[in-house]
Design an enzyme around this catalytic site. Structure first.
Site, mmCIF file in Angstrom:
data_model
loop_
_atom_site.group_PDB
_atom_site.id
_atom_site.type_symbol
_atom_site.label_atom_id
_atom_site.label_comp_id
_atom_site.label_asym_id
_atom_site.label_seq_id
_atom_site.Cartn_x
_atom_site.Cartn_y
_atom_site.Cartn_z
ATOM 1 C CG HIS A 262 92.145 -7.246 -74.720
ATOM 2 N ND1 HIS A 262 91.359 -7.918 -75.632
ATOM 3 C CD2 HIS A 262 91.624 -5.986 -74.655
ATOM 4 C CE1 HIS A 262 90.418 -7.110 -76.102
ATOM 5 N NE2 HIS A 262 90.554 -5.922 -75.515
ATOM 6 C CD GLU A 263 92.607 -3.218 -72.186
ATOM 7 O OE1 GLU A 263 92.772 -2.237 -72.942
ATOM 8 O OE2 GLU A 263 91.512 -3.790 -72.051
ATOM 9 C CG HIS A 266 93.118 -1.904 -77.190
ATOM 10 N ND1 HIS A 266 92.404 -1.739 -78.357
ATOM 11 C CD2 HIS A 266 92.336 -2.676 -76.382
ATOM 12 C CE1 HIS A 266 91.248 -2.373 -78.266
ATOM 13 N NE2 HIS A 266 91.189 -2.959 -77.080
ATOM 14 C CD GLU A 292 88.234 -4.025 -78.731
ATOM 15 O OE1 GLU A 292 88.912 -5.007 -78.376
ATOM 16 O OE2 GLU A 292 88.000 -3.057 -77.988
#
Length: 497
Positions: A262-263, A266, A292
């Protein structure tokens, strides 16, 4: 005009240096700083935030920006967009008294440590007063800026330009209308795929695999690092210094995997912003919803697919030894298991948006006076029971589980649900141009990253979220594709009619 442009660049460089210093201080506060040093760090953050504020609202910069706005036809597209965006930001800030701005930045810097203590001690009362002040400041600031508007509308627009309560109410109604019946069908199957993936893994093995995953996904460790924190996050100093964190839990070893993926979504976005935007105020994501969309795309569309794990599953089994007798098919079903749970960051892809709806309704209720801060643990628990059929046993797994409010990120949570929808709109467009499953099987994630960079990342804030998604897909925000994606995926996994 040239002299004013040159002076604008000088002042913006000075502001960006201060903001980069703030980013480093926040990183230290949330990762390495000893508890006893947090008070001084909070004061440092408040002091430097005030200096950045003073530059942004200085009479000299205001005069320059207003002049350049009048001369917009003579500016380059980047200059024109940067001036317009900064004018909006400057206009927000100059309506907020300096002493209030400084006090708020100190408060949120301090509140993060208080939140961590309250969570560790499982005691909401420790954090309650800080949270009340944070929401009060947000309401007051919104009233300073646009007193005729609903404060939550003002705040939501900061995270997603053009968004408001009316639009989000309808958006969440549509998701709930479709997700809840699908969830009920899955519950009736009474299938527990989670047994496949339960186990324990030493922290050292998780750290090694997280680094491997970051490299595999395409996160550039020459321009970024991965560390650990109580709540995973991404922090950008600039496109050449992007920092991500994850959290390692030995009893929940897959948590760090999906937090890392997930990170990285980003982080890869930030590293992919165009070089020509590097020293401008446009070197950032188009919106938090678009941001997101990238993290949720990597985490769910790629990271929870069979094809992603097919070529690297043996690598995972080497570090996560309890998976040695778990087949890839069993693992796939396990990581896509649907079960209403207490913790948002551990939630499955289907129920995740229900967690966001709870937070959205609470934020809205606090800001419009319906809810009191002192009532939040009870309100939280009631909504968890209503939406998900589960009830927290304590504050730590309930109202204290997220760091966002302690950071002052009121209005951020809807971005996750918007990002879910955007991610599938983007995915459906990508599928028209490339065979994503084949690329994953062939370990060619660089091709996927390149498409995202060329269509999303490089533009930074040059485009609004609406412009970006319309340019890519030919339509605005549309939940239909996301709902169809969920139905198709989980109907196959759970053999639904």
């Amino acid at each position: 005009m040239e002299s004013r442009l040159e002076r604008f660049r000088e002042l913006i460089k000075e502001k960006k240096l201060l903001d980069s210093t703030l980013a480093i201080l926040h990183w230290d506060l949330e990762t390495e700083a000893p508890k006893a040093g947090q008070e001084l760090l909070s004061q440092m953050i408040g002091n430097i935030s005030l200096k950045s504020y003073e530059i942004s609202t200085s009479p000299e910069l205001i005069e320059i920006v207003e002049f350049l706005r009048e001369m917009k036809n003579e500016l380059t597209p980047v200059e024109k967009k940067e001036i317009e965006d900064f004018y909006e930001e400057m206009d927000k800030l100059r309506k907020i008294p300096a002493e209030d701005y400084k006090a708020y930045t100190e408060l949120t810097a301090k509140a993060q440590g208080i939140w961590a203590e309250a969570k560790d001690k499982n005691d909401y009362k420790i954090f309650e007063n800080y949270l009340e002040q944070i929401f009060d400041y947000n309401r007051i600031f919104a009233n300073y800026r646009e007193p005729e508007k609903d404060p939550y509308d003002v705040i939501l627009n900061d995270y997603e330009k053009g968004m408001n309560v009316e639009k989000l109410d309808e958006f969440f109604r549509e998701l709930r209308r479709e997700i809840v019946p699908l969830l009920e069908k899955i519950k009736m199957k009474k299938i527990n795929n989670e047994d496949y993936i339960e186990g324990k893994v030493k922290k050292c093995n998780q750290i090694v695999f997280s680094k491997y995953l970051g490299e595999y996904l395409g996160f550039d460790f020459n321009r970024g690092i991965i560390s650990q924190s109580e709540h995973p996050f991404t922090l950008t100093v600039n496109r050449d210094d992007v920092r991500i964190t994850t959290k390692y839990i030995e009893e929940l070893p897959l948590s760090s995997i999906f937090s890392t993926i997930h990170e990285c979504g980003h982080g890869i976005y930030e590293q992919g912003i165009g070089e020509e935007l590097k020293d401008t105020l446009l070197a950032d994501g188009a919106s938090m919803g678009i941001h997101e969309s990238q993290s949720r795309f990597y985490e769910n569309v790629l990271g929870r697919s069979m094809e992603f794990w097919q070529p690297i599953y043996k690598n995972l089994q080497e570090k996560y030894e309890y998976l040695k007798n778990v087949t890839l098919d069993e693992f796939y079903k396990g990581i896509n298991s649907v079960r209403p749970s207490l913790i948002r960051v551990e939630a499955d892809e289907l129920t995740y948006s229900l967690h966001i709806m709870i937070r959205y309704e609470i934020e809205k209720g606090i800001l419009n006076g319906k809810y009191k801060i002192s009532q939040l643990p009870e309100i939280w628990n009631e909504k968890m029971k209503e939406y998900l059929g589960v009830e927290p046993k304590n504050d730590s797994e309930g109202v204290l589980q997220d760091v966002h409010w302690s950071c002052g990120l009121i209005g951020y949570f809807p971005s996750y649900a918007l990002g879910n929808v955007y991610s599938i709109q983007i995915y459906n467009k990508m599928k028209e141009e490339m065979n994503i499953k084949k690329l994953l099987e062939d370990k060619k994630l660089d091709k996927i990253k390149e498409w995202l960079r060329n269509n999303i990342h490089k533009y930074g804030k040059m485009k609004t979220p609406k412009e970006l998604i319309e340019d890519i897909t030919g339509e605005g925000l549309n939940a239909k594709g996301y709902i169809e994606y969920l139905k198709e995926k989980y109907s196959k996994i759970y053999n639904l009619n």
